[in-house]
Write a protein that holds these residues in place. Sequence first.
Motif, short mmCIF file in Angstrom:
data_model
loop_
_atom_site.label_atom_id
_atom_site.label_comp_id
_atom_site.label_asym_id
_atom_site.label_seq_id
_atom_site.Cartn_x
_atom_site.Cartn_y
_atom_site.Cartn_z
N SER A 5 0.81 -1.28 0.00
CA SER A 5 0.14 0.01 -0.19
C SER A 5 0.82 1.36 0.07
O SER A 5 1.91 1.18 0.74
N ALA A 7 0.96 5.66 -0.20
CA ALA A 7 0.07 6.73 -0.22
C ALA A 7 1.04 8.16 -0.65
O ALA A 7 2.06 8.15 -0.48
N SER A 36 -9.89 2.02 1.40
CA SER A 36 -10.60 3.29 1.59
C SER A 36 -9.95 4.09 2.63
O SER A 36 -9.03 3.47 3.18
N SER A 37 -10.45 5.40 2.96
CA SER A 37 -9.82 6.05 4.04
C SER A 37 -11.19 6.88 4.58
O SER A 37 -11.98 7.14 3.94
N ASP A 39 -11.57 9.29 8.62
CA ASP A 39 -11.06 9.33 10.06
C ASP A 39 -11.57 8.41 11.12
O ASP A 39 -12.67 8.85 11.74
N ASP A 46 -7.22 11.00 8.23
CA ASP A 46 -7.87 9.77 7.47
C ASP A 46 -6.84 8.78 7.73
O ASP A 46 -5.75 8.78 7.43
N GLU A 47 -7.47 7.59 8.43
CA GLU A 47 -6.72 6.42 8.28
C GLU A 47 -7.23 5.80 6.85
O GLU A 47 -7.89 6.00 6.42
N VAL A 48 -6.19 4.72 6.51
CA VAL A 48 -6.32 3.99 5.44
C VAL A 48 -6.77 2.50 5.60
O VAL A 48 -5.87 2.03 6.63
N VAL A 63 -5.55 -1.94 8.58
CA VAL A 63 -5.82 -0.57 9.10
C VAL A 63 -4.57 0.27 9.28
O VAL A 63 -3.78 -0.34 10.16
N GLY A 66 -3.00 7.00 8.69
CA GLY A 66 -2.77 7.90 7.53
C GLY A 66 -1.83 8.89 7.46
O GLY A 66 -1.33 9.08 6.29
#
Length: 163
Positions: A5, A7, A36-37, A39, A46-48, A63, A66
């Motif tokens: 993953s 970002a 997805s993301s 908070d 936002d967490e991913v 999880v 972010g």
Amino acid sequence: MLFRSVAYNSSDGKTWQQKWNYTTPYVGSIRGREISSADLTNNGVDEVFGAHLRDHNTQYILVFNGTNGKELWNDSSNEANAQAIGDLNHNGIKSEIVSGGWSSFRAFLNNGTPLWASVSNPAYVNEFVVFDQDKNGFNDDFVYSNSPYGSGTSYIKVYNNNS
């Protein structure tokens, strides 16, 4: 094969820089199903989170923080093909994850604690949407679509949280 993953961020929408990346420690056949993301921790970032398949029989949710990509929690007891976020516990914060897979779906609090589980789904979940179908002010109802095993009828089901 390892799953990764990554970002990226941009201040102008044209130039992108890698912010963080995460490579799973799982070796074997692995692929991301959905990412997805949101908070989840209500901290303004936002967490991913993603649904992943490993070795064609283990599906799980990962999880990530972010900001730095650190894994916050994971769950491999869930059949994770699709997921959505909602306010299932009516605390005013959309921070719970609903996830579904081959034969079940589950909900998790933002820290990974299971909220509930169901085994009443006899088919592969393709997509989840959590929304406020009953207009009670909470995004706590959900709809999903599926594909049946082998032959059969595909359908869309809506569930209302009457708690």
